[in-house]
Design an enzyme around this catalytic site. Structure first.
Site, PDB file in Angstrom:
ATOM      1  N   ARG A 101      -0.616 -66.811  19.933  1.00  0.00           N
ATOM      2  CA  ARG A 101      -1.983 -66.635  20.467  1.00  0.00           C
ATOM      3  C   ARG A 101      -2.129 -65.174  20.854  1.00  0.00           C
ATOM      4  O   ARG A 101      -1.396 -64.682  21.719  1.00  0.00           O
ATOM      5  CB  ARG A 101      -2.213 -67.536  21.681  1.00  0.00           C
ATOM      6  N   HIS A 128      -9.818 -69.756  15.553  1.00  0.00           N
ATOM      7  CA  HIS A 128      -8.992 -70.716  16.306  1.00  0.00           C
ATOM      8  C   HIS A 128      -8.725 -71.911  15.377  1.00  0.00           C
ATOM      9  O   HIS A 128      -9.208 -73.020  15.607  1.00  0.00           O
ATOM     10  CB  HIS A 128      -9.740 -71.144  17.573  1.00  0.00           C
ATOM     11  N   GLN A 131      -7.405 -75.440  16.538  1.00  0.00           N
ATOM     12  CA  GLN A 131      -8.439 -76.223  17.227  1.00  0.00           C
ATOM     13  C   GLN A 131      -9.337 -76.914  16.218  1.00  0.00           C
ATOM     14  O   GLN A 131      -9.742 -78.061  16.408  1.00  0.00           O
ATOM     15  CB  GLN A 131      -9.273 -75.300  18.124  1.00  0.00           C
ATOM     16  N   ASP A 224     -19.054 -73.600  22.895  1.00  0.00           N
ATOM     17  CA  ASP A 224     -17.837 -73.011  23.456  1.00  0.00           C
ATOM     18  C   ASP A 224     -18.287 -72.064  24.559  1.00  0.00           C
ATOM     19  O   ASP A 224     -19.480 -71.743  24.674  1.00  0.00           O
ATOM     20  CB  ASP A 224     -17.071 -72.262  22.340  1.00  0.00           C
ATOM     21  N   CYS A 264     -14.104 -77.217  22.674  1.00  0.00           N
ATOM     22  CA  CYS A 264     -12.636 -77.054  22.612  1.00  0.00           C
ATOM     23  C   CYS A 264     -12.013 -77.024  24.002  1.00  0.00           C
ATOM     24  O   CYS A 264     -10.819 -77.255  24.135  1.00  0.00           O
ATOM     25  CB  CYS A 264     -12.279 -75.804  21.820  1.00  0.00           C
ATOM     26  N   ARG A 292      -5.294 -82.153  19.446  1.00  0.00           N
ATOM     27  CA  ARG A 292      -4.525 -80.916  19.198  1.00  0.00           C
ATOM     28  C   ARG A 292      -3.079 -81.280  18.877  1.00  0.00           C
ATOM     29  O   ARG A 292      -2.472 -80.715  17.975  1.00  0.00           O
ATOM     30  CB  ARG A 292      -4.563 -80.010  20.443  1.00  0.00           C
TER      31      ARG A 292
END
Ligand code: CP
Ligand code: NVA
Length: 307
Positions: A101, A128, A131, A224, A264, A292
């Site tokens: 990440r 991402h 996700q 988001d 998410c 996930r």
């Protein structure tokens, strides 16, 4: 041949579908695949904060028979002190895969170039993709076949989630609508990649500046945070510009009657989404967060089998 997962379109439509099938199988039978038996180690590196990504990779790697090695940049030599390429040379001799990440997508590309183990994007400024595998799995569970479904992402169209929806949704043959102020539109190159992919999968990629128009008759509504990690200094202008893009019950009423709501997480309740929607009957965010685990296990099984 070694494969990496740095952006959503690193997978073809068939490969994405194969990983989602495997994720459903692993959700039903959690210990069915043990490719990391030994245990072999997977390094999971964090330059940014995380709850879900950290937990789901740690648990998932353990359930695949392996040993999760969680590294935070502050306690390591990465992050300006040692290059991604040199870090990869150290890790690849000891670990089966690397999850990272980070901020710049270019760092992930540098890490992956010439590395002998799969590199997975655990979130970057641009994408991402892990996700999105979880989101697509959740949508598939609720709405069946992905191809032909319409998803409306409302809010910061320039963020990693919106851009990943464009690429992953187009790959799945979905109609992806992004509603944002024009100053927060996705990168032109990402829209163009999504449009090219959609032409071969039967999907589409369309930008809107009116959230109501984007959400009308949609099967899935997504948002988001308005202030992604690394953008904190822009908080004031972001809240001012994105204020009209809040997902409310009134906005959800324009979507299909069976529409589901995804986020998410973490959510800034009262900003990009109201608590009424987040906690309401159309919200599937807790399933999405659990997925996930299953999606990433399937991804790791698939990547390890390609080596
Ligand atoms: N959705 C997500 O990636 O959450 P974390 O930042 O908690 O990992
Ligand atoms: N767009 C958000 C996602 C967090 C999981 C961020 O990058 O902070």
């Amino acid at each position: 041949m070694i494969r990496h997962f740095l952006r959503d379109d690193d997978l073809s439509m068939a490969e994405q579908s194969e990983i989602l099938d495997l994720a459903l199988r692993l959700k039903a039978d959690r210990f069915a695949e043990r490719p990391l038996e030994g245990p072999r180690t997977v390094a999971v590196i964090f330059d940014k904060s995380s709850t879900r990504t950290r937990v789901s990779f740690a648990v998932g790697i353990a359930e695949l028979g392996g040993n999760p090695l969680i590294i935070t940049t502050a306690d390591s030599q990465l992050g300006g002190k040692e290059t991604p390429q040199d870090t990869a040379r150290i890790l690849e001799r000891q670990v089966a895969a690397i999850v990272w990440r980070t901020f710049a997508q270019s760092g992930l590309e540098a890490m992956a170039e010439g590395t002998t183990v799969p590199v997975v994007n655990g979130l970057s400024d641009d994408f991402h993709p892990c996700q999105l595998l979880a989101d697509l799995l959740t949508i598939r569970e609720r709405r069946g076949d992905l191809a032909g479904l319409t998803i409306a992402f409302v809010g910061d169209g320039s963020c990693n989630m919106a851009q990943s929806y464009l690429l992953a949704g187009a790959t799945a043959g979905m109609n992806v609508r992004i509603a944002s102020p024009s100053s927060f539109a996705p990168a032109a190159a990402v829209v163009s990649d999504a449009t090219r992919i959609a032409a071969s999968t039967g999907g589409s990629a369309t930008l809107f500046t009116d959230p109501v128009e984007a959400v009308t008759d949609a099967d899935v509504v997504v948002t988001d945070t308005w202030v992604s990690m690394g953008k904190e200094l822009e908080t004031r202008e972001r809240l001012a510009e994105l204020g009209k893009f809040q997902v409310t019950s009134e906005l959800m009423a324009h979507a299909s009657a069976e529409a589901i709501f995804l986020h998410c997480l973490p959510a800034d309740r009262g900003f990009e989404v109201t608590s009424e929607v987040l906690d309401g009957p159309q919200s599937v965010v807790w399933d999405e967060a659990e997925n996930r685990l299953h999606a990433q296990k399937a991804l790791l099984v698939w990547l390890l089998a390609k080596q």
